[in-house]
Scaffold this active site. Structure first.
Site, PDB file in Angstrom:
ATOM      1  N   THR A 174      16.366   7.505 -22.488  1.00 47.82           N
ATOM      2  CA  THR A 174      17.706   8.064 -22.458  1.00 47.82           C
ATOM      3  C   THR A 174      18.692   6.982 -22.025  1.00 47.82           C
ATOM      4  OG1 THR A 174      16.933  10.302 -21.936  1.00 47.82           O
ATOM      5  CG2 THR A 174      19.221   9.804 -21.435  1.00 47.82           C
ATOM      6  N   PHE A 176      22.256   6.219 -20.439  1.00 45.59           N
ATOM      7  CA  PHE A 176      23.267   6.812 -19.582  1.00 45.59           C
ATOM      8  C   PHE A 176      24.488   5.903 -19.525  1.00 45.59           C
ATOM      9  CE2 PHE A 176      19.288   8.600 -18.241  1.00 45.59           C
ATOM     10  CZ  PHE A 176      19.562   9.880 -17.797  1.00 45.59           C
TER      11      PHE A 176
END
Length: 288
Positions: A174, A176
């Site tokens: 992921t 960010f």
């Protein structure tokens, strides 16, 4: 005076133990003061109102795709991207102490963050019933119910880890974004990345012309994505042949391998402004 790096108050969405908190600690060191927020917009507001110094929020996942809500919030709020951080997601199956995996009846987790990434693995473990909830750790407190969450959550809430590294695909990362009230001052002596969003008039060759302003200046693009304009989803046009036509009006999210301190990048954006109907620089920051 800006707070020292280890004294930063960093907002994130979720409960303590969420992957976003782990990303915040990776970005700002384990000594930052993390501030949990119930919603994504709450994290934006925490920075705007100085409850927090900065925020760390997910932009996209290699398996689940983009986090549309946060892209929309970037347009509504006046925060700046000052960096990004990538976190390898390692889901764990958590349950109350003493609960055996063979006795589990169901598992709960956030639908996009967990279930979309380990559905087949849960089936192999014999867990057929899944329920989407916001508070995955709270769900694990229920008898005979498991949560798909991080190992950090297990430590914080005294839960057993019944299975580790749950994943259907080998790579689960992921990305960010790090947000602040003020932009950082870009330089040209280090590799910077710049994130922008723009929209164009409808017509043949418009996107080609937009991308050409970077290609002609040898600026590399690391991401190009489009999505419907939320505030103006439909555009009406007259093709002079029939009734009025309605079609989606799109925004384009682009990441450039360039610093806004570079005159070459400045000239590219000035060129783009000549025909773009909307243009916003979301941030210029060091490449990680």
């Amino acid at each position: 005076m800006e707070p020292t790096r280890d004294g930063l108050k960093v907002a994130y969405q979720g409960c303590p133990g969420a992957y976003s908190e782990a990303a915040a600690r990776k970005a700002y060191s384990s000594f930052c003061h993390t501030v949990p927020c119930e919603f994504f917009k709450t994290a934006f507001q925490a920075v705007e109102t100085s409850i927090a110094d900065q925020a760390v929020l997910p932009l996209e996942n290699s398996l689940g795709g983009r986090i549309h809500r946060n892209y929309n919030l970037l347009l509504r709020h006046r925060l700046h991207i000052v960096g990004d951080v990538r976190l390898a997601v390692r889901h764990c199956l958590l349950a109350n102490r003493g609960v055996k995996i063979e006795n589990l009846r169901s598992a709960m987790s956030h639908p996009q963050v967990s279930f979309a990434q380990c559905e087949q693995t849960l089936t192999k473990l014999g867990i057929e019933h899944r329920e989407a909830v916001d508070d995955t750790v709270g769900a694990a407190k229920l008898q005979d119910t498991a949560a798909v969450a991080s190992s950090l959550a297990a430590q914080l809430y005294a839960l057993d880890i019944l299975a580790e590294n749950l994943r259907d695909d080998t790579d689960n990362v992921t990305r960010f974004m790090m947000l602040a009230r003020e932009p950082i001052i870009p330089h040209t002596d280090k590799p910077f990345k710049t994130s922008i969003v723009f929209s164009l008039e409808e017509g043949p060759g418009q996107l080609f012309k937009a991308l050409a302003v970077f290609a002609l200046r040898k600026i590399n693009l690391t991401k190009v994505e489009s999505h419907p304009h939320k505030k103006r989803p439909l555009r009406v046009a007259d093709d002079n042949r029939s009734a009025l036509l309605k079609h989606f009006d799109y925004l384009f999210d682009v990441d450039l391998e360039a610093s806004m301190a570079d005159p070459n990048a400045q000239n590219a954006l000035e060129n783009l402004k000549e025909f773009a109907t909307f243009l916003k620089v979301l941030g210029s920051y060091l490449q990680m």
